[in-house]
Design an enzyme around this catalytic site. Structure first.
Site, PDB file in Angstrom:
ATOM      1  CG  HIS A 155      -1.751  -1.189   1.417  1.00  0.00           C
ATOM      2  ND1 HIS A 155      -3.006  -1.352   0.868  1.00  0.00           N
ATOM      3  CD2 HIS A 155      -1.476  -2.335   2.079  1.00  0.00           C
ATOM      4  CE1 HIS A 155      -3.473  -2.547   1.215  1.00  0.00           C
ATOM      5  NE2 HIS A 155      -2.559  -3.172   1.936  1.00  0.00           N
ATOM      6  CB  SER A 276      12.533  22.021 -17.118  1.00  0.00           C
ATOM      7  OG  SER A 276      11.796  23.219 -17.252  1.00  0.00           O
ATOM      8  CE  LYS A 282      10.861  19.718 -13.243  1.00  0.00           C
ATOM      9  NZ  LYS A 282      10.026  18.901 -12.405  1.00  0.00           N
ATOM     10  CD  GLU A 289       7.711  11.764 -16.277  1.00  0.00           C
ATOM     11  OE1 GLU A 289       7.615  12.277 -15.173  1.00  0.00           O
ATOM     12  OE2 GLU A 289       7.964  12.419 -17.312  1.00  0.00           O
TER      13      GLU A 289
END
Ligand code: ARG
Length: 475
Positions: A155, A276, A282, A289
């Site tokens: 969980h 970025s 970044k 992803e």
């Protein structure tokens, strides 16, 4: 060029031709089409439908066409309907009207499904080989992290401590199942549909077994109607890819979480990250992803083919032209994704100190207390309550379970004797789990050794198939 028209008064409307045309996407089947044509040519020569001399001319033209297709010298034109008509046009251009003999005794119905199946045999082997590389990357990382203790989660909450190598090597096991599905696909589907003709078999193709073996299949399918209708092999391939995609998305999700500032468990190598355009600090886990994102596409492609196939009458229906794009898309995307993901995993730097730092927080040793009592024959329901009381005590006192004193333990329950101490630490908790599947360092280390052996076997199996197919024109 169309392969029909004799009984038609007019040529197709432009809108009809545009709808019908599949050459834009089925052109990639051209090498397979040539291969099937060459095998078919020997049938025609054997049956004296084509003379030996004409056969030699057609063969030379097909070989030349194969090399012109490879070099890009021969291309399809706006008038070609599909790969089959484009190749027949090319053949006739090269050797004159005698080339038109190739069409006897076969139909685009058995041709298209044969080309498509051959494409999948080759490409699923390529997929298996790329997945094997990913397994090797995980195995290597697992070997490097046998001494790292990590919090294990259920969980997404701290559950029990684990050997971090086990966390990594779980992916190898799942990916090995994906490879196994490819082998299983080959065992079941490596039968040739060629010789089914339009649907009823052919009076000219007498020996589909022989043609099948010549094409690299194990033999021929048993029923010509089933042979032209069957797209189970394509749906199964899309399932294999979708399931693999789900595994890749779970890998992606883990790396996204672990590379966040909050976790700081892993640094993704610059070569596999992006920046970025506005925020100079970044570093984004785009490979991970995209692994997560593309799984949606893989599942969609499987669904789209299953819906096309559902309730379709047997034998050939034009709906079947919709079978190829989802498969090509899934294969293409997967073969782009896998090398990048493998690179990301192979070059990732895990922050061992950070991973271990929180392994004993979150009361992850509570199960040790309950198991300790159960081994003293205290019913687990009571043992569980007592361990819960220990957690409550620690929570109130702002300490972790390994920090509780012997006296405090005895106060909570008289059976919580000193010998619990040996288990109430990370090493103790981990080393007590000694079954082959469990998290002790010894178990995980043996499992990783076994994984390395299995991947060697997998590679041998892949190269056995690739060797078997290496004599083919298409390769
Ligand atoms: N382009 C067609 C396909 O992809 C080839 C088979 C056409 N067969 C036919 N009978 N119209 O399925």
């Amino acid at each position: 060029m169309t392969l029909w028209g004799g009984r038609f008064e007019s040529s197709p409307a432009q809108a009809m031709a545009a709808l019908s045309r599949s050459v834009g996407f089925d052109w990639r089947l051209a090498p397979y089409e040539i291969e099937v044509n060459l095998v078919h040519l020997s049938n025609l020569i054997e049956q004296s439908i084509v003379t030996k001399d004409d056969g030699a001319k057609i063969k030379a033209a097909l070989m030349e066409l194969a090399s012109d297709i490879g070099s890009g010298k021969f291309k399809y034109t706006p008038e070609d309907e599909d790969v089959h008509s484009a190749i027949e046009r090319g053949l006739i251009e090269k050797c004159g009207p005698v080339g038109g003999a190739i069409r006897a005794g076969r139909s685009r119905n058995d041709l298209v499904v044969t080309d498509f199946k051959l494409y999948l045999v080759d490409h699923l082997l390529e997929v298996a080989s790329e997945v094997s590389n990913l397994v090797k990357a995980f195995n290597a990382q697992s070997e490097k992290h046998l001494d790292v203790i990590a919090p294990g989660f259920t969980h997404t909450q701290h559950a029990q401590p684990i050997t971090f190598a086990q966390e990594l090597s779980k992916h190898s096991h799942a990916l090995l199942r994906d490879i196994d599905r490819v082998f299983d696909w080959l065992d079941r589907n490596n039968l040739s549909p060629f010789g089914a003709g339009a649907l009823a078999g052919s009076s000219i193709q007498k020996d589909p077994e022989k043609s099948g073996v010549a094409l690299g299949f194990n033999g021929a399918m048993a029923n010509s109607i089933d042979a032209v209708s069957d797209r189970d092999f394509a749906a199964e391939a899309l399932f294999i890819i979708a399931m693999l995609g789900v595994h890749l998305s779970r890998i992606g999700e883990e790396f996204i979480l672990w590379s966040s500032t909050e976790f700081n468990w892993v640094a993704i190598d610059d070569a596999y990250a992006t920046g970025s355009s506005i925020m100079p600090q970044k570093k984004n886990a785009d490979v991970a992803e995209l692994a997560r994102g593309k799984s949606g596409r893989f599942i969609g492609n499987l669904t789209s083919l299953l819906v096309v196939l559902k309730a379709m009458p047997f034998a050939y229906n034009r709906d079947l032209q919709e079978d190829k794009e989802p498969v090509f898309d899934s294969v293409d995307q997967l073969l782009i994704l896998l090398p990048a993901l493998t690179g990301m995993v192979a070059t990732a730097k895990f922050n061992k100190a950070q991973i271990s730092k929180t392994a004993s927080s979150g009361f992850s040793l509570a199960t040790e207390i309950a198991d300790f009592l159960a081994k003293k024959q205290i019913p687990f329901s009571i043992a569980h309550e007592v361990a819960g009381e220990c957690v409550k005590f620690c929570e109130k006192s702002g300490i972790e379970l390994h920090e509780i004193t012997d006296d405090q333990l005895l106060k909570i329950h008289p059976a919580l004797t000193k010998d619990l101490r040996a288990l109430l630490n990370l090493e103790g908790a981990i080393s007590s789990r000694t079954s082959a599947m469990a998290t002790s360092k010894k178990s995980v280390s043996q499992a990783v050794t076994q994984l390395n052996k299995e991947i060697t076997k997998v590679d041998a199996e892949i190269s056995k198939h690739q060797k078997r197919l290496s004599g083919m024109i298409r390769s």
